[in-house]
Design a protein around this motif. Structure first.
Motif, PDB file in Angstrom:
ATOM      1  N   ALA A 715     -20.331  99.699  62.603  1.00 20.24           N
ATOM      2  CA  ALA A 715     -20.597 100.534  61.768  1.00 20.24           C
ATOM      3  C   ALA A 715     -20.855 101.693  62.994  1.00 20.24           C
ATOM      4  N   ASN A 716     -21.579 101.120  64.263  1.00 22.46           N
ATOM      5  CA  ASN A 716     -21.097 102.539  64.845  1.00 22.46           C
ATOM      6  C   ASN A 716     -20.542 102.642  65.528  1.00 22.46           C
ATOM      7  N   ALA A 717     -20.026 103.562  66.135  1.00 25.44           N
ATOM      8  CA  ALA A 717     -18.158 104.123  65.949  1.00 25.44           C
ATOM      9  C   ALA A 717     -17.888 103.999  67.701  1.00 25.44           C
ATOM     10  N   GLN A 718     -18.752 103.937  68.403  1.00 26.06           N
ATOM     11  CA  GLN A 718     -19.041 103.931  69.630  1.00 26.06           C
ATOM     12  C   GLN A 718     -18.611 102.617  70.152  1.00 26.06           C
ATOM     13  N   LEU A 719     -19.862 101.519  69.162  1.00 22.43           N
ATOM     14  CA  LEU A 719     -19.753 100.633  69.490  1.00 22.43           C
ATOM     15  C   LEU A 719     -18.766 100.252  68.898  1.00 22.43           C
TER      16      LEU A 719
END
Length: 765
Positions: A715-719
């Motif tokens: 869900a998190n863009a960076q991860l």
């Protein structure tokens, strides 16, 4: 294209107001205040280090002439300068305050704060109201720092200055250790409170949505829950200071209310959260207030902005005072005016003697702050710090009167009054603890003056007194462990539970010492005590039957390495997980159970543990990030460990949440393949969106279940960018090798006895 020749050489920020260029526009936190700040894992990068990317402070320190440095500090203490004259012609009390306020930010809940990185040099700490004029203290020390340069860190020099000052004023020292390594940028990870930060005096209304609320209650009620009057109250974890922008407590009493018993409650809560018991608390307050004075000659609303808000011409100095000279007898710091003792630069017991000999009545300082004076007009007076021949009334703060009125604190005070030698030793040891508490094991201590005694708060570990196992013996041990019947999940879990207690904030925890075998760790719920006990029994049997001596601390790590190797091999990839022997086994007597219990996780995303009995105010994935930060992981390391541990089946309760594979215990990249696949829909199980079903889009069948700590990597863009690397068709081998590298890093986090080059293993990236 239009000819822009007319604008050549013009300001690149044409059309913006002054200060409205780079960085002044609304930032990510403005638009998405609850976003997961993954970038916190990469703060204070090595590239910011002014000494270079291969900086080694311990090596630089070898060139330091410690005795010459101490002599220069002693000389400085008695050499006032015109731009900031010393109280009583002695900078000692001022240096003690600077040191105290740097070290005093430490809190035991998460190990953050403290003196070990010299964070008092940066915002927000450098501009807290409670740190008023500590900027002057550091600037006074600059000629000494300039002289010794790279050989001594600012963090060490700040602690040394206060310690040498105490010795110079008559206190026998317990010792002093160098070894604090400077940070090179502000700390953006530590949560200092819900009020936000504005550098205002405690009690003032924070800027933002709380504007307009009653002035005296805002700061207290935001970080405190419950009814203070009925004593059903609690300070929000992991905070320690009772008010925003304070080190400990409001010296005037909570929100300046002037009530000693209310102050005593705050003192006990605050100091206990800073790892101090009642005796240490009284020793520090009574000892510290034996020296110097408090400053409150100017109304706070007349004082200029803190260093971070000061104009360019101030060159980093804040709190400019417009009255008189702006310093000396006109100085304004916390608003309270006066000294506690007739001998403010001499170590003696007159602070406690006066506190108990006289009755005290409440009054106000010239700045309008609550303070106390003796009722007896014949009470001794104290010399003015700057006006020759002038004598002033003694002063006490509400927090001082609290020591007299609280029964437990009073008993300690009476003990110190009856035995000054005991008080002297107690204060000296408490000071040593205060300024070294966050430095970690004594193996990190440098210099000739390290205390000979090792204290329980230092989590002592026995020295190595047996030959270390070699590679062949480690291989043999792994083979013996793998035939015991313990599963990969059990082997990996026991090593992870041991090593992941480490926190980089105060260098506590880790696998060395093998404290997983001892109370309280063996009984922690996330360690699944029954399964843990069986696993440890099996490993102990293997260890006792082995031909060479090996500690249980080493056995636990070897077991985890064996599990990872088997899991990788079963997935078709041969790896050798590095292992460095040399851990020893602590005993129960070497373990402070109460202090050790603060390392117990209330939320551990790596094992999908989240204590529902705790009233969390933040989402689990934010606590997961916090735990990764305490393990000093990068975003790729965090991601690799998270996905690898899931498929290795280490959930604390044996659940299948996040186990996105039909081959548990095998080190595949299945977790990331499912996480990044569009063949599934992610459906929350209820409105809280804490648990999810992963359903096949085509059939609607629920294939897996997951928590927020599972889905955050998609869900998190960076991860997600990292997760996609491992989820790609060529990502499996990369994951295995990156997982091994990150695993070895965690196993070695507390091995300060090992050279850095032996702690690292290269991934295939």
């Amino acid at each position: 294209m239009k000819d822009h020749a007319a604008t050549q050489g013009a300001c690149p920020f044409r059309g913006t107001r002054m200060g409205g260029a780079l960085g002044s526009e609304p930032q990510l936190d403005h638009w998405w205040p609850n976003r997961l700040k993954v970038e916190l894992l990469h703060q204070d990068p090595i590239q910011a280090n002014g000494y270079g990317t291969h900086d080694d402070y311990a090596e630089r320190f070898k060139s330091l002439d410690v005795e010459a440095l101490k002599a220069d500090v002693r000389a400085f203490l008695h050499t006032p300068v015109e731009w900031w004259p010393a109280d009583y012609d002695n900078y000692g009390p001022q240096m003690v305050r600077m040191s105290w306020h740097s070290a005093g930010t430490y809190r035991i809940a998460d190990g953050r704060g403290g003196s070990a990185q010299g964070m008092q040099r940066f915002a927000p700490i450098n501009s807290w109201w409670d740190n008023g004029n500590t900027d002057k203290s550091r600037r006074l020390l600059w000629p000494i720092k300039q002289k010794y340069g790279a050989a001594v860190s600012w963090a060490d020099l700040m602690m040394l200055a206060g310690t040498i000052a105490l010795e110079d004023m008559g206190l026998p020292l317990t010792g002093f250790a160098f070894g604090r390594i400077d940070a090179w940028e502000p700390d953006r990870a530590t949560y200092w409170g819900p009020e936000g930060w504005n550098g205002k005096r405690p009690g003032e209304v924070p800027a933002g949505p709380l504007e307009g609320h009653p002035n005296q209650m805002v700061t207290r009620t935001i970080r405190w829950e419950g009814d203070v009057e009925e004593e059903h109250y609690d300070l929000e974890n992991p905070l320690a200071a009772s008010h925003q922008a304070l080190i400990y407590v409001d010296p005037e009493g909570p929100n300046g209310n002037g009530v000693p018993m209310d102050s005593a409650r705050d003192i006990r809560e605050t100091f206990s959260r800073m790892a101090m018991n009642d005796e240490e608390t009284v020793a520090l307050i009574a000892g510290g207030h034996a020296f110097g004075k408090s400053h409150g000659m100017t109304a706070p609303d007349e004082i200029g902005p803190a260093p971070e808000g000061a104009p360019m011409k101030a060159m980093g100095l804040g709190w400019q005072n417009p009255n008189g000279t702006g310093f000396a007898q006109y100085t304004m710091t916390n608003g309270i005016e006066g000294a506690w003792s007739p001998h403010p630069t001499t170590w003696d017991n007159t602070y406690l003697e006066n506190l108990f000999k006289f009755e005290w009545e409440q009054t106000k300082s010239p700045a309008g702050s609550v303070q106390w004076k003796p009722r007896d007009p014949n009470a001794p007076r104290t010399p003015d710090a700057h006006v020759e021949g002038q004598m002033n009334e003694l002063m006490m703060m509400t927090s001082d009167i609290a020591l007299k009125e609280d029964p437990a604190y009073r008993a300690v005070c009476e003990k110190f009054l009856a035995d000054f030698d005991y008080f002297t030793e107690a204060f000296s040891k408490a000071w040593y603890k205060l300024i070294h508490r966050d430095m970690g094991p004594t193996s990190r201590y440098l210099g000739p003056d390290v205390a000979k005694e090792e204290f329980l708060w230092q989590d002592p570990i026995p020295p190595v007194e047996h030959p270390l196992v070699g590679d062949a013996e480690v291989t043999e041990l792994k083979e013996k462990i793998l035939v015991t019947g313990l599963t990969v999940g059990q082997l990996v879990s026991v090593a992870w539970a041991s090593a992941s207690t480490y926190r980089d904030s105060d260098k506590r925890g880790g696998a060395n010492g093998g404290r997983l075998r001892l109370a309280p760790q063996k009984d922690w719920e996330p360690n699944d005590p029954q399964t843990l006990a069986r696993t440890l029994d099996v490993l102990e049997r293997v260890r006792s039957e082995f031909t060479a001596p090996v500690s249980m601390a080493d056995m636990i790590v070897i077991a985890g390495c064996a599990g990872v190797e088997k899991a990788a091999r079963d997935a078709g990839i041969e790896v050798v997980v590095p292992f460095v022997p040399g851990r020893t086994d602590a005993t129960q007597e070497m373990t402070d159970e109460e202090q050790m219990d603060f390392l117990k996780p209330v939320s551990d995303g790596f094992r999908n543990f989240h204590d529902a009995r705790v009233g969390f105010s933040v989402a689990p994935e934010h606590l997961y990030l916090d735990r990764a930060h305490l393990l000093s992981l990068t975003a790729p390391e965090w991601t690799a460990l998270a996905g690898g541990l899931r498929v290795l089946d280490v959930n604390w309760d044996g659940s299948r949440h996040g186990l996105f594979t039909d081959r548990p215990g095998v080190l595949t990249n299945d977790y990331f393949r499912v996480l990044t696949s569009m063949d599934y829909e992610w459906s929350p199980q209820d409105s809280r969106e804490m648990m999810f079903d992963i359903n096949d889009r085509a059939t609607g069948e629920t294939k897996f279940t997951a928590t927020r700590c599972d889905l955050v990597f998609g869900a998190n863009a960076q991860l997600r960018q990292v997760a996609e690397i491992y989820g790609a068709d060529d990502g499996h081998a990369r994951l295995v090798h990156d997982f091994v590298a990150a695993w070895h890093k965690v196993m070695m986090l507390d091995r300060y006895d090992v050279p850095e080059e032996r702690k690292k293993v290269m991934s295939i990236c």
